[in-house]
Design a protein around this motif. Structure first.
Motif, PDB file in Angstrom:
ATOM      1  N   HIS A  94      47.880  38.615  41.883  1.00 51.66           N
ATOM      2  CA  HIS A  94      49.093  37.978  41.659  1.00 51.66           C
ATOM      3  C   HIS A  94      49.546  38.811  40.425  1.00 51.66           C
ATOM      4  O   HIS A  94      50.782  39.113  40.186  1.00 51.66           O
ATOM      5  CB  HIS A  94      48.921  36.563  41.313  1.00 51.66           C
ATOM      6  CG  HIS A  94      50.271  36.007  40.864  1.00 51.66           C
ATOM      7  ND1 HIS A  94      51.240  35.946  41.499  1.00 51.66           N
ATOM      8  CD2 HIS A  94      50.257  35.583  39.433  1.00 51.66           C
ATOM      9  CE1 HIS A  94      52.048  35.380  40.778  1.00 51.66           C
ATOM     10  NE2 HIS A  94      51.727  35.252  39.547  1.00 51.66           N
ATOM     11  N   TYR A  98      51.544  42.937  46.503  1.00 46.90           N
ATOM     12  CA  TYR A  98      50.473  42.543  47.372  1.00 46.90           C
ATOM     13  C   TYR A  98      50.324  43.611  48.448  1.00 46.90           C
ATOM     14  O   TYR A  98      51.390  44.156  49.029  1.00 46.90           O
ATOM     15  CB  TYR A  98      50.901  41.316  47.980  1.00 46.90           C
ATOM     16  CG  TYR A  98      50.749  40.022  47.152  1.00 46.90           C
ATOM     17  CD1 TYR A  98      49.714  39.517  46.648  1.00 46.90           C
ATOM     18  CD2 TYR A  98      51.957  39.687  46.400  1.00 46.90           C
ATOM     19  CE1 TYR A  98      49.586  38.506  45.572  1.00 46.90           C
ATOM     20  CE2 TYR A  98      52.160  38.695  45.426  1.00 46.90           C
ATOM     21  CZ  TYR A  98      50.865  38.073  45.133  1.00 46.90           C
ATOM     22  OH  TYR A  98      51.066  37.149  44.007  1.00 46.90           O
ATOM     23  N   ARG A 104      39.953  36.356  42.627  1.00 39.78           N
ATOM     24  CA  ARG A 104      40.529  37.183  43.273  1.00 39.78           C
ATOM     25  C   ARG A 104      42.098  37.193  43.389  1.00 39.78           C
ATOM     26  O   ARG A 104      42.677  37.979  43.210  1.00 39.78           O
ATOM     27  CB  ARG A 104      40.019  37.535  44.743  1.00 39.78           C
ATOM     28  CG  ARG A 104      40.434  38.354  45.687  1.00 39.78           C
ATOM     29  CD  ARG A 104      39.828  38.308  46.898  1.00 39.78           C
ATOM     30  NE  ARG A 104      39.840  37.193  47.622  1.00 39.78           N
ATOM     31  CZ  ARG A 104      40.684  36.445  48.243  1.00 39.78           C
ATOM     32  NH1 ARG A 104      41.978  36.986  48.387  1.00 39.78           N
ATOM     33  NH2 ARG A 104      40.620  35.148  48.762  1.00 39.78           N
ATOM     34  N   ARG A 105      42.455  35.671  43.846  1.00 46.48           N
ATOM     35  CA  ARG A 105      43.990  35.446  44.018  1.00 46.48           C
ATOM     36  C   ARG A 105      44.609  35.912  42.718  1.00 46.48           C
ATOM     37  O   ARG A 105      45.888  36.419  42.889  1.00 46.48           O
ATOM     38  CB  ARG A 105      44.044  34.021  44.456  1.00 46.48           C
ATOM     39  CG  ARG A 105      43.558  34.169  45.889  1.00 46.48           C
ATOM     40  CD  ARG A 105      43.327  32.556  46.509  1.00 46.48           C
ATOM     41  NE  ARG A 105      44.964  32.367  47.048  1.00 46.48           N
ATOM     42  CZ  ARG A 105      45.197  31.524  47.745  1.00 46.48           C
ATOM     43  NH1 ARG A 105      44.285  30.678  48.050  1.00 46.48           N
ATOM     44  NH2 ARG A 105      46.611  31.629  48.161  1.00 46.48           N
ATOM     45  N   ARG A 129      37.147  32.847  44.564  1.00 45.46           N
ATOM     46  CA  ARG A 129      38.117  33.005  45.270  1.00 45.46           C
ATOM     47  C   ARG A 129      39.466  32.989  44.409  1.00 45.46           C
ATOM     48  O   ARG A 129      40.253  33.721  44.457  1.00 45.46           O
ATOM     49  CB  ARG A 129      38.228  31.868  46.110  1.00 45.46           C
ATOM     50  CG  ARG A 129      39.282  31.925  47.156  1.00 45.46           C
ATOM     51  CD  ARG A 129      39.512  31.147  48.239  1.00 45.46           C
ATOM     52  NE  ARG A 129      39.865  29.875  47.790  1.00 45.46           N
ATOM     53  CZ  ARG A 129      39.365  28.558  48.056  1.00 45.46           C
ATOM     54  NH1 ARG A 129      38.520  28.378  48.737  1.00 45.46           N
ATOM     55  NH2 ARG A 129      39.913  27.621  47.666  1.00 45.46           N
ATOM     56  N   LEU A 130      39.477  32.163  43.172  1.00 41.61           N
ATOM     57  CA  LEU A 130      40.804  32.004  42.357  1.00 41.61           C
ATOM     58  C   LEU A 130      40.750  32.990  41.446  1.00 41.61           C
ATOM     59  O   LEU A 130      42.072  33.494  41.492  1.00 41.61           O
ATOM     60  CB  LEU A 130      40.895  30.576  41.519  1.00 41.61           C
ATOM     61  CG  LEU A 130      41.825  30.523  40.709  1.00 41.61           C
ATOM     62  CD1 LEU A 130      43.214  30.130  41.298  1.00 41.61           C
ATOM     63  CD2 LEU A 130      41.566  29.210  39.934  1.00 41.61           C
ATOM     64  N   ALA A 155      41.428  43.815  44.638  1.00 49.33           N
ATOM     65  CA  ALA A 155      41.026  42.461  45.197  1.00 49.33           C
ATOM     66  C   ALA A 155      39.663  42.465  45.691  1.00 49.33           C
ATOM     67  O   ALA A 155      38.661  41.512  45.490  1.00 49.33           O
ATOM     68  CB  ALA A 155      42.006  42.141  46.430  1.00 49.33           C
TER      69      ALA A 155
END
Length: 146
Positions: A35, A44, A30-31, A27-28, A53
């Motif tokens: 970013h 975004y 992807r985030r 998950r991190l 993503a």
């Protein structure tokens, strides 16, 4: 003697980060990927951001679920160059992923089909050391003029 032609400047942007081979690490990844795209001028929610993503989510999930070797991380690299974003996810498991058979009753295995559908191209390579690197490339749309 004819003058040598000037070479065009090439800007290459690279992001690289290792993550724990856990759901939280995926998950991190992807985030941080979206970013980083935002920092490179692709906000975004844009089609490129959404596509990257999705690709990072699928490849990172595969690294965590199928490529996990206890005590080893996975790595995400993004390269932004010449109108292309290249996504690379490396792990230390030796098995290479394959597209699943077209079985509508299968409960899993559709992640690479999604990657193949949204990326311009993708593939798998061995790497220095154990494991493999799965990559995908997406074309960067030209900037819109308002």
């Amino acid at each position: 003697m004819s003058p040598t032609p000037a070479q065009e400047a090439v800007t290459v942007r690279t992001f690289a980060q290792r993550f724990s081979a856990t759901r939280r690490g995926a998950r991190l990844a992807r985030r941080l990927a979206v970013h980083q795209l935002d920092q490179w001028g692709h906000p975004y929610g844009t089609p490129l951001s959404e596509t990257v993503a999705l690709i990072v989510a699928e490849l990172a999930a595969n690294a965590v679920l199928h490529g996990r070797v206890p005590g080893r991380d996975f790595e995400l690299r993004l390269h932004h160059r010449d109108g292309t974003v290249r996504i690379e996810v490396s792990d230390t498991h030796p098995a290479h992923p394959k597209l699943p058979a077209q079985d509508p009753t299968a409960e899993g295995g559709r992640g690479l089909l999604l990657v193949a559908a949204v990326a311009d191209c993708w593939g798998v390579h061995g790497r220095v050391g154990p494991g493999k690197m799965v990559w995908a490339e997406c074309a960067v749309p030209p900037p819109t003029v308002e």
